[in-house]
Scaffold this motif. Structure first.
Motif, PDB file in Angstrom:
ATOM      1  N   MET A 135      80.724  -4.123 -48.678  1.00 36.15           N
ATOM      2  CA  MET A 135      81.382  -5.202 -49.430  1.00 36.15           C
ATOM      3  C   MET A 135      82.017  -5.064 -50.546  1.00 36.15           C
ATOM      4  O   MET A 135      83.472  -5.845 -51.277  1.00 36.15           O
ATOM      5  CB  MET A 135      80.518  -6.569 -49.850  1.00 36.15           C
ATOM      6  CG  MET A 135      79.500  -7.290 -48.505  1.00 36.15           C
ATOM      7  SD  MET A 135      78.494  -7.838 -48.970  1.00 36.15           S
ATOM      8  CE  MET A 135      79.261  -8.973 -49.781  1.00 36.15           C
ATOM      9  N   GLU A 136      81.404  -3.871 -51.714  1.00 34.13           N
ATOM     10  CA  GLU A 136      81.901  -3.216 -52.561  1.00 34.13           C
ATOM     11  C   GLU A 136      83.598  -3.334 -52.645  1.00 34.13           C
ATOM     12  O   GLU A 136      85.054  -2.821 -52.649  1.00 34.13           O
ATOM     13  CB  GLU A 136      81.645  -2.620 -53.476  1.00 34.13           C
ATOM     14  CG  GLU A 136      80.309  -3.295 -54.344  1.00 34.13           C
ATOM     15  CD  GLU A 136      79.424  -2.687 -54.905  1.00 34.13           C
ATOM     16  OE1 GLU A 136      78.522  -2.778 -56.075  1.00 34.13           O
ATOM     17  OE2 GLU A 136      79.515  -0.872 -54.336  1.00 34.13           O
ATOM     18  N   ALA A 137      83.976  -2.580 -50.563  1.00 31.98           N
ATOM     19  CA  ALA A 137      85.145  -1.837 -50.650  1.00 31.98           C
ATOM     20  C   ALA A 137      85.774  -2.670 -50.266  1.00 31.98           C
ATOM     21  O   ALA A 137      86.504  -2.882 -50.010  1.00 31.98           O
ATOM     22  CB  ALA A 137      84.976  -0.442 -49.332  1.00 31.98           C
ATOM     23  N   ALA A 138      85.054  -3.422 -49.652  1.00 38.22           N
ATOM     24  CA  ALA A 138      86.673  -4.714 -49.320  1.00 38.22           C
ATOM     25  C   ALA A 138      86.646  -5.011 -50.300  1.00 38.22           C
ATOM     26  O   ALA A 138      88.228  -5.832 -50.355  1.00 38.22           O
ATOM     27  CB  ALA A 138      86.006  -5.689 -48.412  1.00 38.22           C
ATOM     28  N   ALA A 139      86.118  -5.734 -50.705  1.00 36.75           N
ATOM     29  CA  ALA A 139      87.247  -6.228 -52.443  1.00 36.75           C
ATOM     30  C   ALA A 139      87.580  -5.332 -53.271  1.00 36.75           C
ATOM     31  O   ALA A 139      88.551  -5.714 -54.160  1.00 36.75           O
ATOM     32  CB  ALA A 139      85.571  -6.840 -54.099  1.00 36.75           C
ATOM     33  N   ARG A 140      87.207  -4.451 -53.109  1.00 32.42           N
ATOM     34  CA  ARG A 140      88.332  -2.899 -53.842  1.00 32.42           C
ATOM     35  C   ARG A 140      89.678  -3.262 -53.570  1.00 32.42           C
ATOM     36  O   ARG A 140      90.779  -3.102 -53.502  1.00 32.42           O
ATOM     37  CB  ARG A 140      87.537  -1.673 -53.566  1.00 32.42           C
ATOM     38  CG  ARG A 140      86.343  -1.385 -55.035  1.00 32.42           C
ATOM     39  CD  ARG A 140      86.986  -0.305 -54.872  1.00 32.42           C
ATOM     40  NE  ARG A 140      86.178   0.186 -54.266  1.00 32.42           N
ATOM     41  CZ  ARG A 140      85.138   0.329 -53.680  1.00 32.42           C
ATOM     42  NH1 ARG A 140      83.975  -0.433 -54.280  1.00 32.42           N
ATOM     43  NH2 ARG A 140      84.672   1.458 -52.656  1.00 32.42           N
ATOM     44  N   GLU A 141      89.636  -3.205 -51.266  1.00 33.20           N
ATOM     45  CA  GLU A 141      90.252  -2.888 -51.084  1.00 33.20           C
ATOM     46  C   GLU A 141      91.518  -4.335 -50.609  1.00 33.20           C
ATOM     47  O   GLU A 141      92.556  -4.526 -49.689  1.00 33.20           O
ATOM     48  CB  GLU A 141      90.468  -2.024 -49.917  1.00 33.20           C
ATOM     49  CG  GLU A 141      90.080  -0.771 -50.106  1.00 33.20           C
ATOM     50  CD  GLU A 141      90.863   0.087 -50.467  1.00 33.20           C
ATOM     51  OE1 GLU A 141      92.198  -0.235 -49.922  1.00 33.20           O
ATOM     52  OE2 GLU A 141      90.881   0.880 -51.099  1.00 33.20           O
ATOM     53  N   GLY A 142      90.514  -5.124 -50.664  1.00 35.29           N
ATOM     54  CA  GLY A 142      91.158  -6.571 -50.381  1.00 35.29           C
ATOM     55  C   GLY A 142      90.405  -7.110 -49.715  1.00 35.29           C
ATOM     56  O   GLY A 142      89.693  -6.190 -48.247  1.00 35.29           O
ATOM     57  N   SER A 143      89.806  -8.529 -49.276  1.00 32.28           N
ATOM     58  CA  SER A 143      89.511  -9.532 -48.152  1.00 32.28           C
ATOM     59  C   SER A 143      90.315  -9.395 -47.244  1.00 32.28           C
ATOM     60  O   SER A 143      91.543  -9.156 -46.872  1.00 32.28           O
ATOM     61  CB  SER A 143      89.356 -10.870 -48.445  1.00 32.28           C
ATOM     62  OG  SER A 143      89.055 -10.690 -49.703  1.00 32.28           O
ATOM     63  N   ASP A 144      89.029  -9.037 -46.037  1.00 30.49           N
ATOM     64  CA  ASP A 144      89.842  -9.443 -44.484  1.00 30.49           C
ATOM     65  C   ASP A 144      89.499 -10.495 -43.805  1.00 30.49           C
ATOM     66  O   ASP A 144      87.330 -10.293 -43.382  1.00 30.49           O
ATOM     67  CB  ASP A 144      89.821  -8.027 -43.766  1.00 30.49           C
ATOM     68  CG  ASP A 144      90.057  -7.852 -41.791  1.00 30.49           C
ATOM     69  OD1 ASP A 144      89.880  -9.410 -41.824  1.00 30.49           O
ATOM     70  OD2 ASP A 144      90.517  -6.822 -41.498  1.00 30.49           O
ATOM     71  N   PHE A 145      89.783 -11.506 -44.129  1.00 27.76           N
ATOM     72  CA  PHE A 145      89.000 -13.026 -43.000  1.00 27.76           C
ATOM     73  C   PHE A 145      89.439 -13.084 -41.620  1.00 27.76           C
ATOM     74  O   PHE A 145      90.765 -13.559 -41.843  1.00 27.76           O
ATOM     75  CB  PHE A 145      88.901 -13.619 -44.591  1.00 27.76           C
ATOM     76  CG  PHE A 145      88.211 -15.337 -44.019  1.00 27.76           C
ATOM     77  CD1 PHE A 145      87.332 -15.433 -44.399  1.00 27.76           C
ATOM     78  CD2 PHE A 145      88.973 -16.700 -43.618  1.00 27.76           C
ATOM     79  CE1 PHE A 145      86.839 -16.719 -44.417  1.00 27.76           C
ATOM     80  CE2 PHE A 145      88.691 -17.731 -43.056  1.00 27.76           C
ATOM     81  CZ  PHE A 145      87.525 -17.717 -43.391  1.00 27.76           C
ATOM     82  N   ALA A 186      94.046 -21.622 -37.265  1.00 29.39           N
ATOM     83  CA  ALA A 186      93.301 -21.793 -36.467  1.00 29.39           C
ATOM     84  C   ALA A 186      92.471 -20.749 -35.760  1.00 29.39           C
ATOM     85  O   ALA A 186      91.094 -21.512 -35.609  1.00 29.39           O
ATOM     86  CB  ALA A 186      94.462 -22.288 -35.339  1.00 29.39           C
ATOM     87  N   ARG A 187      92.493 -19.496 -35.631  1.00 22.28           N
ATOM     88  CA  ARG A 187      91.615 -19.211 -34.978  1.00 22.28           C
ATOM     89  C   ARG A 187      89.673 -19.034 -36.242  1.00 22.28           C
ATOM     90  O   ARG A 187      88.872 -18.869 -35.280  1.00 22.28           O
ATOM     91  CB  ARG A 187      92.242 -17.543 -34.592  1.00 22.28           C
ATOM     92  CG  ARG A 187      92.740 -17.527 -33.138  1.00 22.28           C
ATOM     93  CD  ARG A 187      93.021 -16.311 -33.211  1.00 22.28           C
ATOM     94  NE  ARG A 187      94.098 -16.414 -31.843  1.00 22.28           N
ATOM     95  CZ  ARG A 187      93.323 -16.542 -30.714  1.00 22.28           C
ATOM     96  NH1 ARG A 187      92.281 -16.568 -30.326  1.00 22.28           N
ATOM     97  NH2 ARG A 187      94.347 -16.639 -29.291  1.00 22.28           N
ATOM     98  N   ALA A 188      90.169 -18.436 -37.266  1.00 29.50           N
ATOM     99  CA  ALA A 188      89.275 -18.438 -38.078  1.00 29.50           C
ATOM    100  C   ALA A 188      88.229 -19.963 -38.415  1.00 29.50           C
ATOM    101  O   ALA A 188      87.535 -19.417 -38.316  1.00 29.50           O
ATOM    102  CB  ALA A 188      90.133 -18.213 -39.710  1.00 29.50           C
ATOM    103  N   LEU A 189      89.153 -20.704 -38.441  1.00 30.94           N
ATOM    104  CA  LEU A 189      88.402 -22.710 -38.354  1.00 30.94           C
ATOM    105  C   LEU A 189      88.154 -22.328 -36.991  1.00 30.94           C
ATOM    106  O   LEU A 189      86.538 -22.632 -37.060  1.00 30.94           O
ATOM    107  CB  LEU A 189      89.737 -23.614 -38.282  1.00 30.94           C
ATOM    108  CG  LEU A 189      90.515 -23.951 -39.533  1.00 30.94           C
ATOM    109  CD1 LEU A 189      91.836 -25.352 -39.602  1.00 30.94           C
ATOM    110  CD2 LEU A 189      89.618 -24.984 -40.223  1.00 30.94           C
ATOM    111  N   HIS A 190      88.344 -22.229 -36.340  1.00 30.37           N
ATOM    112  CA  HIS A 190      87.285 -21.917 -34.782  1.00 30.37           C
ATOM    113  C   HIS A 190      85.921 -21.000 -36.168  1.00 30.37           C
ATOM    114  O   HIS A 190      84.884 -21.638 -34.505  1.00 30.37           O
ATOM    115  CB  HIS A 190      87.974 -21.717 -33.517  1.00 30.37           C
ATOM    116  CG  HIS A 190      87.384 -21.052 -32.527  1.00 30.37           C
ATOM    117  ND1 HIS A 190      87.337 -22.636 -31.309  1.00 30.37           N
ATOM    118  CD2 HIS A 190      87.063 -20.749 -31.731  1.00 30.37           C
ATOM    119  CE1 HIS A 190      86.462 -22.031 -30.849  1.00 30.37           C
ATOM    120  NE2 HIS A 190      86.144 -20.762 -30.664  1.00 30.37           N
ATOM    121  N   ALA A 191      86.155 -19.990 -35.811  1.00 30.10           N
ATOM    122  CA  ALA A 191      85.523 -18.916 -35.559  1.00 30.10           C
ATOM    123  C   ALA A 191      84.142 -19.408 -36.601  1.00 30.10           C
ATOM    124  O   ALA A 191      82.621 -19.444 -36.687  1.00 30.10           O
ATOM    125  CB  ALA A 191      85.527 -17.458 -36.143  1.00 30.10           C
TER     126      ALA A 191
END
Length: 457
Positions: A135-145, A186-191
């Motif tokens: 999670m820390e690495a994701a925060a450094r590299e940018g969120s993947d949502f 739209a896919r994120a809303l569904h997920a």
């Protein structure tokens, strides 16, 4: 035990005991192997893939305490669980081992039930640490949502809106320029919704022939029209229990708009040629890059349908309003396309970074992806150069600098040029501030101030 296939390295010079431990762990669903010394353990650990070390403290050569210290000092050592065992246990040894980073301390003769409990707890703890690290690495590299990448305020705000709206069952209208990623929203809303286990059905309203639209959406019975030799399930029936994504909703003909409004109101529709209506449970998410309010004003889009859809509206920001997301996306696309070609990720020449930073990307993220696919494919010697970029981007760069024009080049403030150059150098060296400071010929403290936008010495 969860038996999740974690890999355990047993370090024990008593071959019989080592075999018993390996067998017990294997029966619990773990991939276990053994070595007889700390030196052999270090060699195995260097190859990676070990989740847990179970080590005797008394070993030939270097002892288990030394091995524990080496594990914790290694690059990924904090993510490797460690259980110490000995026939000469004492409170002092136990405290010492725990202070040096052991997850647990067991004494011989071993209680194998106790060993399995200790192993499971140690693995669970390290899995938690690993997740925090990721999670820390994701925060450094940018969120993947849900496939959307970004760390800018605009994107973090978008992710938050999606999470909150997803819990509501009402229809949603997604607006934004072409290429911003409306289908991903739209896919994120569904997920994120309670319908995530149901179907996600997407259709481009502009891509369906006008004479087939009603049948495409609502289906038809056999013989409903010439050529209808068998019944067909429409998109609404296919999306029952899930989400129907209607892209380019502004292209939907007026007669079909009225029928869509009816389905949004009560979930009922009638297939073409059918005598009875059908009921479905579908969430409609629509998207457009057109100005629907203008379409309502000129009578090409129903006002009541517009307001029904617009109750929950999500505006997807264009790339030019996403700040440093450009750098993050550029790096991600470069890595993705290089991986697809079986290559190492190429570095970007500083002038390429500067050109990308100045280009407005009217095609947004889609255009950036296409740009990087071309650049990675054409790159040589592990480096993306100016000539690897699309001609349209280079033409824009020429206009921006005044090249090929009779007038003088556009004059820009020195501070702006300096910020752009510092950013280009930082990108080219992968964010290594020490290296960037050396290239720029300035001290690291001065570099930090420039990166923060503060005046330099």
């Amino acid at each position: 035990m969860s038996g999740d296939g974690a890999r355990v390295l047993v370090v024990e010079d008593d071959a019989a005991l080592a075999g018993l431990i390996v067998d017990e762990l294997a029966e619990a669903g773990l991939a276990a192997e053994s070595v007889a010394s700390a030196e052999a353990a270090r060699q195995r650990l260097a190859t990676g893939g070990v989740d847990l070390v179970v080590s005797d403290l008394r070993l030939p050569g270097e002892d288990g305490m030394g091995l524990l210290e080496r594990v914790r000092a290694s690059e990924d050592g904090a993510l490797v669980a460690f259980v110490a065992i000995t026939a000469f246990g004492s409170i002092r040894q136990a405290v010492d081992a725990l202070k040096r980073g052991a997850d647990d301390f067991l004494t011989k003769p071993l209680d194998f039930d106790h060993l399995l409990v200790s192993v499971e707890k140690a693995l669970a703890h390290r899995r938690l640490l690993r997740r925090v690290s990721e999670m820390e690495a994701a925060a450094r590299e940018g969120s993947d949502f849900h496939g959307m990448i970004g760390r800018s305020d605009a994107m973090l705000s978008l992710f938050d809106v999606i999470r909150r709206i997803a819990a509501v069952g009402a229809s949603v209208l997604i607006t934004g320029e072409s290429g911003t990623g409306k289908e991903l929203v739209a896919r994120a809303l569904h997920a994120e919704s309670g319908r995530s286990e149901g179907p996600f059905v997407a259709v481009n309203c502009a891509g369906v022939p006008a004479d087939l639209l009603e049948s495409e959406f609502f289906g038809h019975v056999r013989g409903a029209f010439t050529g209808a030799q068998r019944a067909r399930e429409g998109l609404f029936r296919a999306a029952d229990g899930g989400t129907l994504f209607l892209d380019e909703i502004g292209e939907m003909p007026a007669p079909l708009q009225a029928k869509l409004l009816r389905v949004l109101e009560d979930g009922r529709f009638r297939p073409v040629g059918a005598e009875h209506e059908e009921q479905v449970d579908v969430r409609v998410v629509a998207a457009t890059n057109a100005d629907l309010e203008a379409a309502v004003a000129d009578g090409t889009f129903r006002e009541d349908l517009f307001y029904r859809l617009e109750t929950f509206r999500i505006e997807v920001p264009p790339l030019r309003e996403r700040g440093d997301d450009l750098d993050l996306l550029t790096a991600r696309f470069a890595a993705r396309f290089a991986g697809a070609l079986g290559r190492d990720t190429p570095e970007l020449a500083p002038e390429v970074v500067a050109l990308l930073a100045r280009y407005p990307f009217p095609g947004n993220v889609r255009e950036l992806a296409n740009t990087m696919e071309r650049a990675v494919t054409l790159s040589r010697d592990g480096r993306i150069r100016r000539e690897d970029l699309p001609p349209r981007l280079l033409r824009h760069a020429g206009r921006d600098s005044g090249e090929g024009e009779s007038g003088p080049a556009i004059l820009r403030p020195l501070a702006e040029v300096e910020r752009e150059h510092v950013r280009a150098v930082m990108q080219a060296v992968g964010g290594n501030k020490r290296r960037a400071a050396e290239i720029l010929g300035i001290g690291r403290q001065t570099l930090y101030r420039k990166l923060e936008g503060s005046p330099a010495d």
